[in-house]
Write a protein that holds these residues in place. Structure first.
Motif, mmCIF file in Angstrom:
data_model
loop_
_atom_site.group_PDB
_atom_site.id
_atom_site.type_symbol
_atom_site.label_atom_id
_atom_site.label_comp_id
_atom_site.label_asym_id
_atom_site.label_seq_id
_atom_site.Cartn_x
_atom_site.Cartn_y
_atom_site.Cartn_z
ATOM 1 N N GLN A 158 39.750 45.766 44.463
ATOM 2 C CA GLN A 158 40.616 44.551 44.392
ATOM 3 C C GLN A 158 39.256 43.716 42.985
ATOM 4 O OE1 GLN A 158 42.978 43.861 45.554
ATOM 5 N NE2 GLN A 158 43.492 43.188 47.310
ATOM 6 N N GLY A 159 38.941 44.172 42.025
ATOM 7 C CA GLY A 159 38.457 43.563 40.842
ATOM 8 C C GLY A 159 36.747 43.307 40.961
ATOM 9 N N TRP A 160 36.340 43.655 42.157
ATOM 10 C CA TRP A 160 35.374 43.263 42.739
ATOM 11 C C TRP A 160 33.651 44.201 42.325
ATOM 12 C CZ3 TRP A 160 34.170 38.254 44.383
ATOM 13 C CH2 TRP A 160 35.420 37.303 45.044
ATOM 14 N N LYS A 161 32.620 43.615 41.796
ATOM 15 C CA LYS A 161 31.953 44.581 41.247
ATOM 16 C C LYS A 161 30.394 45.034 41.915
ATOM 17 C CE LYS A 161 34.643 45.243 37.371
ATOM 18 N NZ LYS A 161 34.957 46.498 37.028
ATOM 19 N N LEU A 231 39.288 43.228 51.206
ATOM 20 C CA LEU A 231 38.833 42.661 50.447
ATOM 21 C C LEU A 231 39.763 41.639 49.324
ATOM 22 C CD1 LEU A 231 36.282 44.424 48.397
ATOM 23 C CD2 LEU A 231 35.806 42.964 49.743
ATOM 24 N N PRO A 232 39.678 40.208 49.470
ATOM 25 C CA PRO A 232 39.821 39.208 48.157
ATOM 26 C C PRO A 232 40.901 39.864 47.000
ATOM 27 C CG PRO A 232 38.818 37.550 48.686
ATOM 28 C CD PRO A 232 38.539 39.211 49.358
ATOM 29 N N LEU A 245 26.229 35.818 44.115
ATOM 30 C CA LEU A 245 25.204 35.333 45.694
ATOM 31 C C LEU A 245 26.357 36.536 46.557
ATOM 32 C CD1 LEU A 245 25.276 31.411 45.399
ATOM 33 C CD2 LEU A 245 23.496 33.414 45.196
ATOM 34 N N LEU A 246 27.782 36.735 46.241
ATOM 35 C CA LEU A 246 28.649 37.099 47.458
ATOM 36 C C LEU A 246 27.939 38.715 47.076
ATOM 37 C CD1 LEU A 246 31.235 35.805 47.416
ATOM 38 C CD2 LEU A 246 30.183 35.882 49.525
ATOM 39 N N ASP A 247 28.115 39.271 48.404
ATOM 40 C CA ASP A 247 27.704 40.870 48.989
ATOM 41 C C ASP A 247 28.720 41.318 49.284
ATOM 42 O OD1 ASP A 247 27.601 41.351 51.456
ATOM 43 O OD2 ASP A 247 25.649 40.211 50.540
#
Length: 458
Positions: A158-161, A231-232, A245-247
């Protein structure tokens, strides 16, 4: 098909629609074709560990594949209940055992899934009456790793890396501990089937993650429905410059905690990495972006934050509503929701002389559950023993902490842009200087003009 074991299978197949039954019924043959028939059975009537490995191996660890295989082998043909009268693992998995396993993992109840989880947590030959919490945590870690791998392997990020995010391996351990913390074990620290059934009923992630593992790992596509989005979506994130800061496991936990109406893509509106340590820039990121998630890391390594359900306003009064919450990420992943004791959900103030200047959530002035000073770089999390608004303990490493880094994510639909200010000259002094209004409220003064002023336009 009149024998007892076929009746048990047919009862479970009835949970699926006719078009789904053909899919479920074909899984056995597909697994044999993918894994070949050169296993120990040779007769083609059972599945070997190698066949399950060939299907799931790219998504799940060897440990998890073995857990699944042992669970299938343990299923009793007559009752469909794992651990009682199943076949030895060396004998392989029959078609009937596979069908019961698929039905109970994909469409089963908590009562039916509990024995499966017991066997997979035990992860050894022979029946087990109960398992320890540590064994459950190890199973959960295997399961969460596989779910994260599925998101990556299937392109559902969803675009997260992940390579620009926090330590995923640590996130797996923390999420597994959080889910297991909901398990109410017996006094000796062990969990039997009844304990696991109650836990699975109350904790939706266990069933959800198990369904994803089985559907993806064994290639069972039902109903043509899209897989659940764990995941959003995110957008407008300068990943090349960011160290988030997120995983992924933490995000998998936090996102569902938000109210259902907050389904807009996450947008990064402030980061100390990108924008520097500036309270003014942070306030600019908070304003007019709707609901937000704040993430704070202190110099002791603790990571924590809060969800603000409304757009922030700079004013010396509390704001927000009971949908707000505080949370901790490290060293423990927890969410702390409103207690109803007071309505001190959100506070944001700047450039006032008589009221505290900074950002706060929960508690009261000088005693917030989460406080960031307007001087930026310092804050506090005071709870003796708990924050009155959210019931949270001290979130930071020290009660008075030093900020290491911070992020603000906008997570809801931004408010509509306001029209040009009109009638500015008609406003009461209480509008012009909110500090005066706050001081009058604190001293018990009646705001006589409150009901006489013309209502402000939306």
């Amino acid at each position: 098909m009149g024998n007892t074991e076929s009746v048990a299978v047919q009862k479970r197949l009835a949970r699926f629609r006719p078009e789904e039954q053909s899919v479920v019924g074909g899984v056995f043959d597909k697994l044999q074709a993918a894994g070949g028939l050169s296993g120990a059975t040779g007769a083609g009537k059972t599945l070997t560990l190698e066949m399950i490995q060939a299907s799931m191996g790219s998504l799940a660890s060897d440990s998890l594949v073995n857990r699944v295989f042992q669970c299938m082998c343990s299923i009793n043909h007559d009752l469909g209940e794992p651990g009682k009268g199943g076949r030895p693992a060396t004998s392989g998995v029959t078609r009937e055992q596979l069908m019961v396993f698929l039905a109970d993992t994909l469409r089963g109840t908590a009562e039916e899934r509990a024995p499966l989880v017991l066997v997979m947590s035990h992860n050894a030959a022979g029946p087990a009456a109960a398992v320890t919490c540590d064994q459950v945590v190890e199973f959960l870690q295997d399961l969460i790793r596989a779910v994260v791998q599925i998101l990556v392997h299937r392109g559902r990020l969803q675009g997260w890396k992940p390579e620009k995010m926090g330590d995923g391996a640590l996130g797996v351990k923390i999420l597994a501990e959080q889910i297991c913390s909901e398990l109410k074990a017996s006094d000796d620290g062990r969990a039997d089937v009844s304990c696991l059934e109650d836990w699975i009923f109350r904790t939706s992630q266990v069933s959800l993650y198990l369904e994803i593992l089985v559907a993806e790992g064994l290639n069972v596509s039902l109903s043509g429905l899209p897989p659940p989005a764990l995941l959003p979506p995110c957008q407008e994130v300068p990943w090349e410059e960011l160290s988030c800061l997120l995983d992924l496991p933490t995000l998998m936990f936090l996102a569902p905690q938000l109210p259902d109406s907050y389904s807009a893509p996450w947008r990064l509106v402030f980061s100390t990495v990108l924008h520097g340590e500036s309270f003014t820039k942070m306030v600019a990121g908070l304003m007019k972006h709707g609901p937000t998630v704040l993430l704070v890391k202190d110099t002791k390594g603790h990571v924590f934050g809060g969800f603000a359900s409304q757009a922030w306003e700079v004013k010396p009064q509390f704001q927000g509503d009971s949908r707000c919450f505080l949370f901790s990420v490290f060293p423990r992943l927890r969410v702390y929701t409103a207690t109803g004791y007071n309505e001190h959900f959100m506070y944001l103030n700047q450039h006032q002389q008589t009221m505290p200047n900074g950002l706060g959530m929960g508690g009261q002035h000088d005693y917030f559950g989460l406080w960031l000073d307007s001087e930026f770089g310092s804050g506090h999390s005071r709870a003796r023993p708990k924050c009155t608004t959210y019931g949270s303990p001290q979130l930071s490493g020290d009660e008075d902490f030093t900020l290491d880094s911070m992020e603000v994510w906008a997570v809801g639909k931004p408010p509509e842009p306001e029209e040009g200010e009109e009638g500015e000259g008609k406003k009461s002094i209480l509008n012009v200087d909110p500090e005066v209004q706050a001081m009058m409220e604190l001293t018990g003064k009646t705001l006589h003009s409150e009901g006489l002023r013309e209502p402000e336009e939306d």
